[in-house]
Design an enzyme around this catalytic site. Structure first.
Site, PDB file in Angstrom:
ATOM      1  N   ASP A  30       0.867  -1.190   0.000  1.00 20.00           N
ATOM      2  CA  ASP A  30       0.000   0.000   0.000  1.00 20.00           C
ATOM      3  C   ASP A  30       0.897   1.231   0.000  1.00 20.00           C
ATOM      4  OD1 ASP A  30      -3.249   0.374   0.984  1.00 20.00           O
ATOM      5  OD2 ASP A  30      -1.935   2.152   1.034  1.00 20.00           O
ATOM      6  N   PHE A 149     -17.180 -10.133  -2.787  1.00 17.34           N
ATOM      7  CA  PHE A 149     -18.540  -9.924  -2.261  1.00 17.34           C
ATOM      8  C   PHE A 149     -18.562  -9.811  -0.740  1.00 17.34           C
ATOM      9  CE2 PHE A 149     -18.888 -12.442  -6.203  1.00 17.34           C
ATOM     10  CZ  PHE A 149     -19.588 -11.531  -6.984  1.00 17.34           C
ATOM     11  N   PHE A 253     -32.409  -8.580   4.173  1.00 12.19           N
ATOM     12  CA  PHE A 253     -32.365  -7.250   3.560  1.00 12.19           C
ATOM     13  C   PHE A 253     -33.751  -6.631   3.416  1.00 12.19           C
ATOM     14  CE2 PHE A 253     -28.150  -5.673   2.279  1.00 12.19           C
ATOM     15  CZ  PHE A 253     -27.422  -6.627   2.938  1.00 12.19           C
ATOM     16  N   CYS A 264     -19.762   0.932  -0.050  1.00 15.64           N
ATOM     17  CA  CYS A 264     -20.093   0.205  -1.285  1.00 15.64           C
ATOM     18  C   CYS A 264     -21.453   0.581  -1.871  1.00 15.64           C
ATOM     19  CB  CYS A 264     -20.049  -1.298  -1.025  1.00 15.64           C
ATOM     20  SG  CYS A 264     -18.374  -1.861  -0.696  1.00 15.64           S
TER      21      CYS A 264
HETATM   22  C1  UDX Z   1     -22.228  -4.714   0.810  1.00 13.02           C
HETATM   23  C2  UDX Z   1     -22.635  -6.070   0.195  1.00 13.02           C
HETATM   24  O1  UDX Z   1     -23.507  -6.763   1.087  1.00 13.02           O
HETATM   25  C3  UDX Z   1     -21.392  -6.911  -0.091  1.00 13.02           C
HETATM   26  O2  UDX Z   1     -21.765  -8.115  -0.734  1.00 13.02           O
HETATM   27  C4  UDX Z   1     -20.462  -6.099  -0.977  1.00 13.02           C
HETATM   28  O3  UDX Z   1     -19.251  -6.822  -1.198  1.00 13.02           O
HETATM   29  C5  UDX Z   1     -20.136  -4.756  -0.356  1.00 13.02           C
HETATM   30  O4  UDX Z   1     -21.335  -4.052  -0.065  1.00 13.02           O
HETATM   31  P1  UDX Z   1     -21.461  -3.947   3.244  1.00 13.02           P
HETATM   32  O5  UDX Z   1     -21.287  -2.569   2.669  1.00 13.02           O
HETATM   33  O6  UDX Z   1     -20.398  -4.483   4.149  1.00 13.02           O
HETATM   34  O7  UDX Z   1     -21.609  -5.012   2.058  1.00 13.02           O
HETATM   35  O8  UDX Z   1     -22.827  -3.908   4.067  1.00 13.02           O
HETATM   36  P2  UDX Z   1     -24.230  -4.653   4.057  1.00 13.02           P
HETATM   37  O9  UDX Z   1     -24.255  -5.681   5.106  1.00 13.02           O
HETATM   38  O10 UDX Z   1     -24.619  -5.044   2.694  1.00 13.02           O
HETATM   39  O11 UDX Z   1     -25.169  -3.461   4.536  1.00 13.02           O
HETATM   40  C6  UDX Z   1     -25.272  -2.256   3.778  1.00 13.02           C
HETATM   41  C7  UDX Z   1     -26.160  -1.258   4.435  1.00 13.02           C
HETATM   42  O12 UDX Z   1     -27.512  -1.655   4.313  1.00 13.02           O
HETATM   43  C8  UDX Z   1     -25.934  -1.011   5.915  1.00 13.02           C
HETATM   44  O13 UDX Z   1     -25.943   0.376   6.159  1.00 13.02           O
HETATM   45  C9  UDX Z   1     -27.104  -1.701   6.576  1.00 13.02           C
HETATM   46  O14 UDX Z   1     -27.443  -1.103   7.795  1.00 13.02           O
HETATM   47  C10 UDX Z   1     -28.188  -1.511   5.542  1.00 13.02           C
HETATM   48  N1  UDX Z   1     -29.272  -2.490   5.612  1.00 13.02           N
HETATM   49  C11 UDX Z   1     -29.008  -3.809   5.395  1.00 13.02           C
HETATM   50  C12 UDX Z   1     -30.574  -2.082   5.875  1.00 13.02           C
HETATM   51  O15 UDX Z   1     -30.830  -0.882   6.059  1.00 13.02           O
HETATM   52  N2  UDX Z   1     -31.563  -3.010   5.928  1.00 13.02           N
HETATM   53  C13 UDX Z   1     -31.344  -4.339   5.714  1.00 13.02           C
HETATM   54  O16 UDX Z   1     -32.294  -5.111   5.777  1.00 13.02           O
HETATM   55  C14 UDX Z   1     -30.011  -4.747   5.453  1.00 13.02           C
END
Ligand code: UDX
Length: 437
Positions: A30, A149, A253, A264
């Protein structure tokens, strides 16, 4: 196998450590000297459950080292690119500066037969462009795209035991060689019968952005339903449970609340829209603008609910904010709805005191104007309203009876629909959820 991992952020640091844990000989590289210093000392520069353990054990095994010198990548057969692709300033598109710089710096150190493997999330078409750059360099190295992912908070598990693997490879023999090399890298996942899809570059790139677009859409769908639930007196949690039993829909979700954030989902749907517009297909994903708008509206909704619930002007009120990170098990506050709500309330003049088990340090760097406390008790003391915006277990476990004795006015806005509404109401609280009567 000898592996280099370029970029040691949330993705690269976990990937480098996990690959070494799986038996490979890994160098993590890095340009951020401070980050490399911390990693080399066995201290992850961010919070990720399980990472300190595999980092320490991989370093002790002698299979993992870190460097700021890209020349250290020479000699590795596989070079993973795990640098960030943030949102470009002043635009919705992805900023590919770091990916381009990583490839350019790597070129002089590549040898014939080496495989460069992109893991960063990029706009469709990037891999084909980079493959041409690598080919023109004459090193004899080739490119594959292998999207990642992992979910923050579960990154170690998701890397060691992914639910699927996707390889985007060049056509013909180069692609077959790339597939064979990647199968060696992921030998343990292969042995565990992990589903594998070998495809072209464009599909691999699109798999990642469309997966995130789908997840974002699912969250915004349930949040939109929660707005209708609020207007009609329905209960969004019971609705989500009921539709979630349909296996075609699924319950995951479908938690309504203050919305999605992080490094992301928000920037990926915007970059997807920008790329589709470049391809002349903006109308195909125009709905993602609505997904984004619904998502951002949830933050306004929580702020508006708080203002309405207060028994005094906001600029004279103390508001306790429970949560700063974009989700539990993470210290990441990038595009965090929780931090956004805290900042908006502060901007309206409230005396905001915020707490979070892991997110305070990163929040303070971005927003020193907020008051932070590591104590839930201190945060709640004399509050005129409490707003829960990240569903950490620590907050779910708060006893509403004793919490009621700390605050000035027992009002709770549950921005994650995560508390037992009946228990809080029984303890004398005015409980307000999103789409939850
Ligand atoms: C996401 C994808 O899940 C992952 O596969 C990809 O590689 C990167 O982006 P991440 O950003 O770590 O991962 O978080 P994730 O668990 O997906 O949650 C994203 C957001 O959605 C969070 O702010 C979470 O609080 C919100 N969320 C999730 C909701 O508001 N409601 C839900 O039911 C689920």
């Amino acid at each position: 196998m000898k592996i280099s991992v370029i970029g040691c952020g949330y993705l690269g640091a976990v990937h480098a450590s996990a690959m070494a844990e799986l038996g490979h000989d890994v160098v993590g590289i890095d340009i951020d000297a401070h980050k490399i210093e911390q990693l080399a000392a066995g201290k992850p520069p961010f919070y990720e459950p399980g990472l300190p353990e595999i980092l320490t054990s991989a370093m002790a095994s002698g299979r993992l080292r870190f460097s700021t010198d890209i020349a250290e990548a020479a000699g590795a057969e596989v070079h993973f690119i795990g640098v960030g692709t943030p949102q470009k300033a002043g635009s919705h598109a992805a900023d590919l500066t770091y990916v381009d710089a990583a490839i350019q710096s790597l070129l002089p150190h590549l040898a014939a037969g080496d495989l460069v493997v992109g893991k960063s999330t990029v706009p469709v078409g990037t891999a084909a462009r980079l493959a041409a750059v690598i080919e023109a360099s004459g090193s004899g190295a080739t490119l594959a795209w292998n999207p990642e992912f992992l979910r923050e908070g579960f990154a170690v598990k998701d890397t060691i035991r992914p639910d699927r693997l996707v390889y985007g490879v060049a056509p013909g023999e180069a692609g077959e060689q790339a597939t064979a090399l990647l199968n060696e890298v992921y030998a343990s996942a292969m042995a565990a019968q992990t589903p594998l899809i070998v495809t072209d570059y464009a599909t691999a790139e699109l798999v990642k952005v469309s997966a995130n677009a789908f997840l974002a859409t699912k969250i915004s769908f349930i949040n939109a339903m929660s707005e209708i639930a609020d207007a009609s007196g329905a209960n969004i949690t019971e609705l989500a449970d009921a539709i979630g039993f349909d296996v075609r829909i699924g319950r995951k979700f479908l938690n309504a609340g203050v919305g999605f954030g992080g490094g992301c989902l928000p920037k990926d749907i915007r970059a997807f829209t920008a790329r589709a517009e470049e391809l002349g297909r903006g109308d195909s994903v125009a709905f993602l603008k609505e997904v984004d708008a619904i998502n951002l509206r949830q933050r306004q909704r929580v702020v508006a609910m708080t203002l309405q619930a207060l028994d005094k002007p906001v600029y004279t009120a103390k508001v306790a904010v429970l949560g700063l990170s974009f989700k539990p098990h993470s210290d990441d506050v990038r595009d965090s709805p929780a931090l956004d709500v805290a900042v908006q309330l502060r901007g309206l003049g409230a005396d905001v005191v915020a707490t979070d088990p892991q997110g305070i340090e990163n929040s303070r760097l971005r927003h020193p104007q907020l008051t932070y406390s590591t104590s839930i008790e201190e945060t709640l003391r004399n509050a005129d309203a409490v707003v829960l915006v990240t569903e950490w277990a620590e907050f779910k476990q708060i006893d509403p009876v004793s919490a009621a004795t700390l605050v000035r006015v027992p009002i709770i806005i549950d921005g994650r629909n995560t508390l037992d509404a009946a228990a809080w109401r029984a303890a004398g609280w005015t409980y307000l959820g999103l789409g939850r009567p």
